[in-house]
Motif scaffolding. Sequence first.
Motif, mmCIF file in Angstrom:
data_model
loop_
_atom_site.group_PDB
_atom_site.id
_atom_site.type_symbol
_atom_site.label_atom_id
_atom_site.label_comp_id
_atom_site.label_asym_id
_atom_site.label_seq_id
_atom_site.Cartn_x
_atom_site.Cartn_y
_atom_site.Cartn_z
ATOM 1 N N ILE A 112 82.512 31.074 49.808
ATOM 2 C CA ILE A 112 81.090 30.753 49.979
ATOM 3 C C ILE A 112 80.261 32.029 49.951
ATOM 4 O O ILE A 112 80.530 32.969 50.694
ATOM 5 N N ASP A 113 79.251 32.059 49.087
ATOM 6 C CA ASP A 113 78.296 33.174 49.043
ATOM 7 C C ASP A 113 77.041 32.841 49.843
ATOM 8 O O ASP A 113 76.493 33.685 50.542
ATOM 9 N N VAL A 114 76.578 31.596 49.697
ATOM 10 C CA VAL A 114 75.353 31.145 50.356
ATOM 11 C C VAL A 114 75.632 29.801 51.008
ATOM 12 O O VAL A 114 76.180 28.896 50.381
ATOM 13 N N LEU A 115 75.229 29.677 52.280
ATOM 14 C CA LEU A 115 75.341 28.421 53.005
ATOM 15 C C LEU A 115 73.945 27.895 53.275
ATOM 16 O O LEU A 115 73.130 28.569 53.908
ATOM 17 N N VAL A 116 73.647 26.711 52.763
ATOM 18 C CA VAL A 116 72.368 26.053 53.018
ATOM 19 C C VAL A 116 72.655 24.974 54.051
ATOM 20 O O VAL A 116 73.496 24.096 53.823
ATOM 21 N N ILE A 117 71.966 25.044 55.192
ATOM 22 C CA ILE A 117 72.287 24.153 56.313
ATOM 23 C C ILE A 117 71.013 23.804 57.082
ATOM 24 O O ILE A 117 70.027 24.539 57.035
ATOM 25 N N ASP A 118 71.081 22.701 57.807
ATOM 26 C CA ASP A 118 69.913 22.266 58.583
ATOM 27 C C ASP A 118 69.788 23.068 59.878
ATOM 28 O O ASP A 118 70.658 23.855 60.234
ATOM 29 N N PHE A 132 79.286 33.069 60.271
ATOM 30 C CA PHE A 132 79.183 33.015 58.811
ATOM 31 C C PHE A 132 78.648 34.335 58.273
ATOM 32 O O PHE A 132 79.163 34.880 57.296
ATOM 33 N N GLU A 133 77.610 34.858 58.905
ATOM 34 C CA GLU A 133 77.013 36.106 58.438
ATOM 35 C C GLU A 133 77.994 37.268 58.556
ATOM 36 O O GLU A 133 78.021 38.150 57.694
ATOM 37 N N GLN A 134 78.820 37.291 59.594
ATOM 38 C CA GLN A 134 79.828 38.352 59.751
ATOM 39 C C GLN A 134 80.869 38.288 58.641
ATOM 40 O O GLN A 134 81.481 39.314 58.313
ATOM 41 N N CYS A 135 81.040 37.125 58.055
ATOM 42 C CA CYS A 135 81.984 36.956 56.936
ATOM 43 C C CYS A 135 81.318 37.232 55.597
ATOM 44 O O CYS A 135 81.923 37.030 54.545
ATOM 45 N N GLY A 136 80.062 37.676 55.620
ATOM 46 C CA GLY A 136 79.361 38.022 54.396
ATOM 47 C C GLY A 136 78.657 36.857 53.716
ATOM 48 O O GLY A 136 78.241 36.978 52.567
ATOM 49 N N VAL A 137 78.496 35.759 54.451
ATOM 50 C CA VAL A 137 77.833 34.582 53.902
ATOM 51 C C VAL A 137 76.350 34.635 54.245
ATOM 52 O O VAL A 137 75.991 34.836 55.415
ATOM 53 N N GLY A 153 70.255 22.412 62.821
ATOM 54 C CA GLY A 153 71.187 22.098 63.888
ATOM 55 C C GLY A 153 72.276 23.134 64.090
ATOM 56 O O GLY A 153 73.024 23.070 65.061
ATOM 57 N N ILE A 154 72.369 24.122 63.195
ATOM 58 C CA ILE A 154 73.401 25.153 63.337
ATOM 59 C C ILE A 154 73.076 26.014 64.562
ATOM 60 O O ILE A 154 71.928 26.411 64.768
ATOM 61 N N ASN A 155 74.098 26.276 65.386
ATOM 62 C CA ASN A 155 73.839 27.103 66.563
ATOM 63 C C ASN A 155 73.947 28.583 66.192
ATOM 64 O O ASN A 155 74.492 28.939 65.144
ATOM 65 N N THR A 156 73.437 29.435 67.047
ATOM 66 C CA THR A 156 73.366 30.864 66.731
ATOM 67 C C THR A 156 74.755 31.489 66.589
ATOM 68 O O THR A 156 74.931 32.402 65.775
ATOM 69 N N GLU A 157 75.739 30.999 67.346
ATOM 70 C CA GLU A 157 77.084 31.553 67.259
ATOM 71 C C GLU A 157 77.721 31.248 65.901
ATOM 72 O O GLU A 157 78.323 32.122 65.272
ATOM 73 N N ASP A 158 77.591 30.007 65.438
ATOM 74 C CA ASP A 158 78.142 29.646 64.130
ATOM 75 C C ASP A 158 77.447 30.410 63.015
ATOM 76 O O ASP A 158 78.081 30.892 62.084
#
Length: 51
Positions: free
Chosen positions: A24-30, A41-46, A32-37
């Motif tokens: 995954i390069d880009v994650l498009v999400i609503d 994802f961002e730490q994995c380069g997403v 409802g995503i919490n700050t930890e999740d």
Amino acid sequence: MIAVVDSTKLGRIGFNQVLDISRIDVLVIDEGINTEDKARFEQCGVQVVVV
């Protein structure tokens, strides 16, 4: 790869993995995503795009 995901699907345990995070390069999400999740994802380069 761009993944479009409903936040209610995060953290669910199933019988098979649908998509490895390394693909995954880009994650498009609503919103409802919490700050930890989001941070995980961002730490994995997403790049996380909340819509």
